[in-house]
Design a protein around this motif. Structure first.
Motif, PDB file in Angstrom:
ATOM      1  N   ASP A  76      53.847 108.229  46.882  1.00 25.72           N
ATOM      2  CA  ASP A  76      53.469 108.931  48.116  1.00 25.72           C
ATOM      3  C   ASP A  76      54.566 109.887  48.567  1.00 25.72           C
ATOM      4  N   GLY A  77      55.201 110.555  47.603  1.00 26.58           N
ATOM      5  CA  GLY A  77      56.211 111.554  47.912  1.00 26.58           C
ATOM      6  C   GLY A  77      57.594 111.008  48.214  1.00 26.58           C
ATOM      7  N   SER A  78      57.762 109.692  48.149  1.00 25.13           N
ATOM      8  CA  SER A  78      59.075 109.100  48.431  1.00 25.13           C
ATOM      9  C   SER A  78      59.636 108.428  47.184  1.00 25.13           C
ATOM     10  N   ARG A  79      60.946 108.502  47.026  1.00 25.33           N
ATOM     11  CA  ARG A  79      61.639 107.840  45.925  1.00 25.33           C
ATOM     12  C   ARG A  79      61.721 106.350  46.222  1.00 25.33           C
ATOM     13  N   VAL A  80      61.278 105.545  45.272  1.00 23.33           N
ATOM     14  CA  VAL A  80      61.308 104.091  45.420  1.00 23.33           C
ATOM     15  C   VAL A  80      62.150 103.511  44.284  1.00 23.33           C
ATOM     16  N   PRO A  81      63.255 102.803  44.598  1.00 23.60           N
ATOM     17  CA  PRO A  81      64.058 102.194  43.536  1.00 23.60           C
ATOM     18  C   PRO A  81      63.306 101.042  42.880  1.00 23.60           C
ATOM     19  N   THR A  82      63.486 100.910  41.558  1.00 26.37           N
ATOM     20  CA  THR A  82      62.743  99.901  40.797  1.00 26.37           C
ATOM     21  C   THR A  82      63.662  99.144  39.846  1.00 26.37           C
ATOM     22  N   ILE A  83      63.155  98.004  39.394  1.00 25.05           N
ATOM     23  CA  ILE A  83      63.815  97.242  38.331  1.00 25.05           C
ATOM     24  C   ILE A  83      62.748  96.891  37.292  1.00 25.05           C
ATOM     25  N   ALA A  84      63.048  97.151  36.024  1.00 21.56           N
ATOM     26  CA  ALA A  84      62.147  96.787  34.926  1.00 21.56           C
ATOM     27  C   ALA A  84      62.699  95.528  34.262  1.00 21.56           C
ATOM     28  N   CYS A  85      61.843  94.532  34.113  1.00 27.84           N
ATOM     29  CA  CYS A  85      62.254  93.303  33.445  1.00 27.84           C
ATOM     30  C   CYS A  85      62.698  93.631  32.013  1.00 27.84           C
ATOM     31  N   PRO A  86      63.801  93.048  31.545  1.00 29.47           N
ATOM     32  CA  PRO A  86      64.275  93.373  30.199  1.00 29.47           C
ATOM     33  C   PRO A  86      63.405  92.775  29.089  1.00 29.47           C
ATOM     34  N   LEU A  87      62.529  91.827  29.397  1.00 30.19           N
ATOM     35  CA  LEU A  87      61.720  91.221  28.339  1.00 30.19           C
ATOM     36  C   LEU A  87      60.434  91.994  28.066  1.00 30.19           C
ATOM     37  N   HIS A  88      59.539  92.066  29.016  1.00 27.08           N
ATOM     38  CA  HIS A  88      58.249  92.725  28.786  1.00 27.08           C
ATOM     39  C   HIS A  88      58.103  94.011  29.573  1.00 27.08           C
ATOM     40  N   LYS A  89      59.160  94.410  30.235  1.00 24.46           N
ATOM     41  CA  LYS A  89      59.259  95.730  30.894  1.00 24.46           C
ATOM     42  C   LYS A  89      58.311  95.935  32.066  1.00 24.46           C
ATOM     43  N   GLU A  90      57.844  94.853  32.700  1.00 24.33           N
ATOM     44  CA  GLU A  90      57.082  95.056  33.930  1.00 24.33           C
ATOM     45  C   GLU A  90      58.030  95.644  34.971  1.00 24.33           C
ATOM     46  N   VAL A  91      57.506  96.567  35.784  1.00 23.66           N
ATOM     47  CA  VAL A  91      58.333  97.309  36.739  1.00 23.66           C
ATOM     48  C   VAL A  91      58.023  96.843  38.154  1.00 23.66           C
ATOM     49  N   TYR A  92      59.071  96.503  38.884  1.00 24.80           N
ATOM     50  CA  TYR A  92      58.936  96.000  40.259  1.00 24.80           C
ATOM     51  C   TYR A  92      59.686  96.905  41.232  1.00 24.80           C
ATOM     52  N   ARG A  93      59.095  97.082  42.418  1.00 27.75           N
ATOM     53  CA  ARG A  93      59.792  97.792  43.490  1.00 27.75           C
ATOM     54  C   ARG A  93      60.950  96.924  43.972  1.00 27.75           C
ATOM     55  N   LEU A  94      62.114  97.523  44.198  1.00 25.73           N
ATOM     56  CA  LEU A  94      63.241  96.745  44.730  1.00 25.73           C
ATOM     57  C   LEU A  94      63.141  96.565  46.243  1.00 25.73           C
ATOM     58  N   ASP A  95      62.355  97.400  46.909  1.00 28.35           N
ATOM     59  CA  ASP A  95      62.261  97.261  48.363  1.00 28.35           C
ATOM     60  C   ASP A  95      61.237  96.212  48.786  1.00 28.35           C
ATOM     61  N   THR A  96      60.143  96.095  48.038  1.00 33.61           N
ATOM     62  CA  THR A  96      59.095  95.143  48.433  1.00 33.61           C
ATOM     63  C   THR A  96      58.851  94.053  47.399  1.00 33.61           C
ATOM     64  N   GLY A  97      59.265  94.279  46.149  1.00 33.92           N
ATOM     65  CA  GLY A  97      59.004  93.331  45.071  1.00 33.92           C
ATOM     66  C   GLY A  97      57.662  93.515  44.397  1.00 33.92           C
ATOM     67  N   ALA A  98      56.833  94.420  44.898  1.00 37.74           N
ATOM     68  CA  ALA A  98      55.506  94.627  44.304  1.00 37.74           C
ATOM     69  C   ALA A  98      55.643  95.093  42.863  1.00 37.74           C
ATOM     70  N   CYS A  99      54.766  94.589  42.003  1.00 33.67           N
ATOM     71  CA  CYS A  99      54.764  95.010  40.607  1.00 33.67           C
ATOM     72  C   CYS A  99      53.970  96.301  40.496  1.00 33.67           C
ATOM     73  N   LEU A 100      54.565  97.334  39.855  1.00 37.17           N
ATOM     74  CA  LEU A 100      53.931  98.644  39.731  1.00 37.17           C
ATOM     75  C   LEU A 100      53.226  98.822  38.394  1.00 37.17           C
ATOM     76  N   SER A 101      53.419  97.901  37.467  1.00 33.52           N
ATOM     77  CA  SER A 101      52.900  98.121  36.117  1.00 33.52           C
ATOM     78  C   SER A 101      51.821  97.128  35.712  1.00 33.52           C
ATOM     79  N   ALA A 102      51.563  96.124  36.506  1.00 32.71           N
ATOM     80  CA  ALA A 102      50.555  95.119  36.156  1.00 32.71           C
ATOM     81  C   ALA A 102      50.116  94.405  37.424  1.00 32.71           C
ATOM     82  N   ALA A 103      48.980  93.768  37.324  1.00 31.90           N
ATOM     83  CA  ALA A 103      48.495  92.964  38.455  1.00 31.90           C
ATOM     84  C   ALA A 103      49.088  91.572  38.325  1.00 31.90           C
ATOM     85  N   THR A 104      50.351  91.462  38.710  1.00 26.99           N
ATOM     86  CA  THR A 104      51.046  90.183  38.597  1.00 26.99           C
ATOM     87  C   THR A 104      51.727  89.849  39.920  1.00 26.99           C
ATOM     88  N   ALA A 105      52.244  88.668  40.007  1.00 35.60           N
ATOM     89  CA  ALA A 105      52.908  88.231  41.240  1.00 35.60           C
ATOM     90  C   ALA A 105      54.093  89.138  41.547  1.00 35.60           C
TER      91      ALA A 105
END
Ligand code: FES
Length: 125
Positions: A76-105
């Protein structure tokens, strides 16, 4: 990295636990820390922002998140810092924890405050 249990409370905030010094973290990397019997991952972005999450990946429970890959996405036009898991590379927002790459917890995230050179994490999380 281990933390001595040092607690404080700022006016109007929840109790916090000292985790490490800001200088203990390299820009663009994470470190695992043992805080009050819980493994957490502390991160310092290239732009000197500090975040904390669970060290356990929600995908498998593996204790790997501090070795993940820091990055960012534009949402939405804003930079959001993320962390990608080193195993299966799912990407999570660092501010909210929401997963951006899969429908996971979501990845549990913890508020971090920097006071002088010390990084504090809100206690009881
Ligand atoms: S173990 Fe983290 S995404 Fe699979």
């Amino acid at each position: 990295m281990s933390a001595s249990v040092q607690e404080t409370t700022l006016e109007g905030t929840t109790p916090m636990v000292a985790v490490c010094n800001a200088g203990d973290l390299e820009p663009g990397w994470g470190e695992a820390a043992w805080v009050d019997g819980t493994q957490v991952a502390m991160y310092r972005t290239e732009s000197d922002e500090y975040f904390a999450t669970s060290h356990h990946c929600p995908g498998s429970g593996a204790k790997v998140m501090a070795r993940g890959i820091l990055g960012d996405r534009t949402i939405d036009g804003s930079r959001v810092p993320t962390i990608a898991c080193p195993l299966h590379k799912e990407v999570y927002r660092l501010d909210t924890g929401a997963c951006l790459s899969a429908a996971t917890a979501p990845l549990p995230v913890f508020a971090v405050h920097r006071l002088d050179d010390t990084l504090w994490m809100e206690a009881g999380q």
